[in-house]
Design an enzyme around this catalytic site. Structure first.
Site, PDB file in Angstrom:
ATOM      1  N   SER A 105      12.966   3.017   4.051  1.00  0.00           N
ATOM      2  CA  SER A 105      13.393   3.687   5.282  1.00  0.00           C
ATOM      3  C   SER A 105      13.936   2.655   6.270  1.00  0.00           C
ATOM      4  O   SER A 105      13.672   1.448   6.132  1.00  0.00           O
ATOM      5  CB  SER A 105      12.210   4.449   5.897  1.00  0.00           C
ATOM      6  OG  SER A 105      11.187   3.536   6.281  1.00  0.00           O
ATOM      7  N   ARG A 110      12.531   4.317  13.323  1.00  0.00           N
ATOM      8  CA  ARG A 110      11.309   5.119  13.199  1.00  0.00           C
ATOM      9  C   ARG A 110      10.386   4.904  14.408  1.00  0.00           C
ATOM     10  O   ARG A 110      10.840   4.496  15.462  1.00  0.00           O
ATOM     11  CB  ARG A 110      10.626   4.793  11.863  1.00  0.00           C
ATOM     12  CG  ARG A 110      11.512   5.155  10.660  1.00  0.00           C
ATOM     13  CD  ARG A 110      10.803   5.008   9.342  1.00  0.00           C
ATOM     14  NE  ARG A 110       9.654   5.923   9.259  1.00  0.00           N
ATOM     15  CZ  ARG A 110       8.714   5.863   8.318  1.00  0.00           C
ATOM     16  NH1 ARG A 110       8.798   4.927   7.375  1.00  0.00           N
ATOM     17  NH2 ARG A 110       7.715   6.723   8.314  1.00  0.00           N
ATOM     18  N   ASN A 116       8.163  -5.375  -0.565  1.00  0.00           N
ATOM     19  CA  ASN A 116       7.991  -4.258   0.361  1.00  0.00           C
ATOM     20  C   ASN A 116       6.499  -4.190   0.636  1.00  0.00           C
ATOM     21  O   ASN A 116       5.728  -3.719  -0.208  1.00  0.00           O
ATOM     22  CB  ASN A 116       8.497  -2.944  -0.232  1.00  0.00           C
ATOM     23  CG  ASN A 116       8.377  -1.786   0.762  1.00  0.00           C
ATOM     24  OD1 ASN A 116       7.757  -1.936   1.823  1.00  0.00           O
ATOM     25  ND2 ASN A 116       8.964  -0.654   0.427  1.00  0.00           N
ATOM     26  N   ARG A 139       5.441  10.802  -2.500  1.00  0.00           N
ATOM     27  CA  ARG A 139       5.037  10.469  -1.134  1.00  0.00           C
ATOM     28  C   ARG A 139       6.193  10.745  -0.163  1.00  0.00           C
ATOM     29  O   ARG A 139       7.228  10.064  -0.229  1.00  0.00           O
ATOM     30  CB  ARG A 139       4.663   8.987  -1.067  1.00  0.00           C
ATOM     31  CG  ARG A 139       4.331   8.505   0.315  1.00  0.00           C
ATOM     32  CD  ARG A 139       4.287   6.990   0.391  1.00  0.00           C
ATOM     33  NE  ARG A 139       3.967   6.573   1.738  1.00  0.00           N
ATOM     34  CZ  ARG A 139       4.135   5.349   2.209  1.00  0.00           C
ATOM     35  NH1 ARG A 139       4.578   4.398   1.416  1.00  0.00           N
ATOM     36  NH2 ARG A 139       3.849   5.070   3.454  1.00  0.00           N
ATOM     37  N   TYR A 164      11.082   8.724   1.887  1.00  0.00           N
ATOM     38  CA  TYR A 164      11.116   7.624   0.923  1.00  0.00           C
ATOM     39  C   TYR A 164      11.882   7.937  -0.362  1.00  0.00           C
ATOM     40  O   TYR A 164      11.987   7.068  -1.231  1.00  0.00           O
ATOM     41  CB  TYR A 164       9.675   7.196   0.594  1.00  0.00           C
ATOM     42  CG  TYR A 164       8.918   6.694   1.810  1.00  0.00           C
ATOM     43  CD1 TYR A 164       9.366   5.574   2.508  1.00  0.00           C
ATOM     44  CD2 TYR A 164       7.781   7.351   2.284  1.00  0.00           C
ATOM     45  CE1 TYR A 164       8.704   5.112   3.637  1.00  0.00           C
ATOM     46  CE2 TYR A 164       7.097   6.895   3.409  1.00  0.00           C
ATOM     47  CZ  TYR A 164       7.565   5.779   4.084  1.00  0.00           C
ATOM     48  OH  TYR A 164       6.916   5.318   5.198  1.00  0.00           O
ATOM     49  N   GLU A 182      12.727  -9.239   2.304  1.00  0.00           N
ATOM     50  CA  GLU A 182      11.923  -8.063   2.645  1.00  0.00           C
ATOM     51  C   GLU A 182      12.763  -6.807   2.422  1.00  0.00           C
ATOM     52  O   GLU A 182      13.940  -6.783   2.787  1.00  0.00           O
ATOM     53  CB  GLU A 182      11.551  -8.217   4.123  1.00  0.00           C
ATOM     54  CG  GLU A 182      10.600  -7.217   4.645  1.00  0.00           C
ATOM     55  CD  GLU A 182      10.260  -7.499   6.125  1.00  0.00           C
ATOM     56  OE1 GLU A 182      10.470  -8.638   6.618  1.00  0.00           O
ATOM     57  OE2 GLU A 182       9.808  -6.557   6.771  1.00  0.00           O
ATOM     58  N   ALA A 189       2.891  -0.730   5.084  1.00  0.00           N
ATOM     59  CA  ALA A 189       2.417  -0.793   6.473  1.00  0.00           C
ATOM     60  C   ALA A 189       1.914  -2.182   6.860  1.00  0.00           C
ATOM     61  O   ALA A 189       1.876  -2.508   8.057  1.00  0.00           O
ATOM     62  CB  ALA A 189       1.325   0.252   6.693  1.00  0.00           C
ATOM     63  N   HIS A 194      12.708  -2.425   2.736  1.00  0.00           N
ATOM     64  CA  HIS A 194      12.080  -1.156   3.133  1.00  0.00           C
ATOM     65  C   HIS A 194      13.007  -0.025   2.744  1.00  0.00           C
ATOM     66  O   HIS A 194      14.224  -0.106   2.992  1.00  0.00           O
ATOM     67  CB  HIS A 194      11.816  -1.115   4.642  1.00  0.00           C
ATOM     68  CG  HIS A 194      10.912  -2.214   5.078  1.00  0.00           C
ATOM     69  ND1 HIS A 194       9.563  -2.179   4.856  1.00  0.00           N
ATOM     70  CD2 HIS A 194      11.177  -3.398   5.660  1.00  0.00           C
ATOM     71  CE1 HIS A 194       9.032  -3.305   5.294  1.00  0.00           C
ATOM     72  NE2 HIS A 194       9.990  -4.070   5.792  1.00  0.00           N
ATOM     73  N   ASP A 244       1.403 -15.611   6.448  1.00  0.00           N
ATOM     74  CA  ASP A 244       0.809 -16.929   6.180  1.00  0.00           C
ATOM     75  C   ASP A 244       0.772 -17.226   4.685  1.00  0.00           C
ATOM     76  O   ASP A 244       0.948 -18.383   4.275  1.00  0.00           O
ATOM     77  CB  ASP A 244      -0.610 -17.006   6.742  1.00  0.00           C
ATOM     78  CG  ASP A 244      -0.658 -17.186   8.245  1.00  0.00           C
ATOM     79  OD1 ASP A 244       0.408 -17.423   8.853  1.00  0.00           O
ATOM     80  OD2 ASP A 244      -1.763 -17.080   8.821  1.00  0.00           O
ATOM     81  N   PRO A 304       0.800  -1.224   0.000  1.00  0.00           N
ATOM     82  CA  PRO A 304       0.000   0.000   0.000  1.00  0.00           C
ATOM     83  C   PRO A 304       0.834   1.276   0.000  1.00  0.00           C
ATOM     84  O   PRO A 304       1.849   1.367   0.693  1.00  0.00           O
ATOM     85  CB  PRO A 304      -0.821  -0.100   1.288  1.00  0.00           C
ATOM     86  CG  PRO A 304      -0.081  -1.064   2.148  1.00  0.00           C
ATOM     87  CD  PRO A 304       0.558  -2.038   1.205  1.00  0.00           C
ATOM     88  N   ASN A 305       0.376   2.220  -0.800  1.00  0.00           N
ATOM     89  CA  ASN A 305       0.918   3.586  -0.892  1.00  0.00           C
ATOM     90  C   ASN A 305       2.249   3.668  -1.636  1.00  0.00           C
ATOM     91  O   ASN A 305       2.746   4.766  -1.893  1.00  0.00           O
ATOM     92  CB  ASN A 305       1.041   4.231   0.510  1.00  0.00           C
ATOM     93  CG  ASN A 305      -0.284   4.299   1.221  1.00  0.00           C
ATOM     94  OD1 ASN A 305      -1.231   4.835   0.660  1.00  0.00           O
ATOM     95  ND2 ASN A 305      -0.382   3.736   2.409  1.00  0.00           N
TER      96      ASN A 305
HETATM   97  C1  DQA Z   1       8.054   1.162   4.267  1.00  0.00           C
HETATM   98  C2  DQA Z   1       8.009   1.401   5.790  1.00  0.00           C
HETATM   99  C3  DQA Z   1       6.618   1.187   6.326  1.00  0.00           C
HETATM  100  O1  DQA Z   1       6.593   1.442   7.725  1.00  0.00           O
HETATM  101  C4  DQA Z   1       5.642   2.133   5.654  1.00  0.00           C
HETATM  102  O2  DQA Z   1       4.323   1.883   6.124  1.00  0.00           O
HETATM  103  C5  DQA Z   1       5.700   2.079   4.184  1.00  0.00           C
HETATM  104  C6  DQA Z   1       7.016   2.007   3.545  1.00  0.00           C
HETATM  105  C7  DQA Z   1       9.429   1.511   3.671  1.00  0.00           C
HETATM  106  O3  DQA Z   1       9.665   1.130   2.530  1.00  0.00           O
HETATM  107  O4  DQA Z   1      10.232   2.173   4.327  1.00  0.00           O
HETATM  108  O5  DQA Z   1       4.692   2.158   3.495  1.00  0.00           O
HETATM  109  O6  DQA Z   1       7.796  -0.212   4.009  1.00  0.00           O
END
Ligand code: DQA
Length: 147
Positions: A101, A106, A73, A17, A22, A97, A76, A99, A86, A9-10
Site C-alpha cells: 500500500s 494512509r 516488508n 487479508r 493489499y 523497503e 507494522a 510496501h 538497528d 507480521p500478518n
Molecule cells: C504494509 C503497510 C503497513 O502499514 C502494514 O502494517 C502492513 C503492510 C504494506 O505492505 O502496505 O502490514 O507494510
C-alpha cells in the site's frame, strides 16, 4: 549474489487479508514470482516471514555473511521498530523497503518508516509488483556498488 526477502507480521495472510488494501496475491504467489525474476537476473533468493520482531531480527543476524542484500516488508514494525533498523545497520545488510500500500496516503501513524533512513530506497503503493521493482532496484544498486 543472494538476496533475502523478508516479510513481517500478518503478511503470511496476504490473499485474504484486507484485499482492497493489499490485493489478492498470496505470499507464496509473490515469492514464486520473485524466484522467476531472480532467475532472469542471475541471483538467488532466500525468503522468510515471521510475525515477531525478535524473530525478524534473528533472521537478519542469521543472514549476515550469507546474503548480499535484503528486500523487506516489515509490516507494522516499519512504523515502530528502531530495533529492526538497528539489526540492519548492525549486520550492515543493504536493503530496499517494500510496501504493498501507499503508506504515505494512509493513516498518519503509517506515514513514517523507522527503516527508511537506513535503506537504499523504498517502493510503496504499487501492490505486489513492488516486490519485483524492489528486487530489481536492489540488484542494480548492489551491482553498481561492486563495479
Ligand atoms: C504494509 C503497510 C503497513 O502499514 C502494514 O502494517 C502492513 C503492510 C504494506 O505492505 O502496505 O502490514 O507494510
Amino acid at each position: 549474489m543472494i538476496i533475502g526477502v523478508l516479510n513481517g507480521p500478518n503478511l503470511n495472510l496476504l490473499g485474504t487479508r484486507e484485499p482492497a488494501v493489499y490485493g489478492t496475491a498470496t505470499l507464496a504467489d509473490i515469492t514464486a514470482h520473485l524466484e522467476r525474476v531472480a532467475t532472469e537476473l542471475g541471483v538467488q533468493i532466500r525468503a522468510a516471514q515471521a510475525n515477531g520482531e525478535g524473530q525478524l531480527i534473528d533472521i537478519l543476524h542469521g543472514w549476515r555473511g550469507e546474503v548480499d542484500g535484503v528486500v523487506v516488508n516489515a509490516g507494522a514494525y516499519t512504523h515502530t521498530s528502531i530495533a529492526l533498523r538497528d539489526a540492519f545497520t548492525a549486520t550492515a545488510l543493504p536493503f530496499v523497503e517494500v510496501h504493498l500500500s501507499n503508506i504515505h496516503a494512509r493513516e498518519p501513524e503509517r506515514r513514517h518508516s523507522m527503516l527508511a533512513s537506513a535503506s537504499i530506497g523504498m517502493v510503496c503503493g504499487l501492490g505486489a509488483d513492488g516486490y519485483e521493482y524492489g528486487l530489481r532496484g536492489l540488484v542494480r544498486a548492489l551491482g553498481s556498488r561492486r563495479a
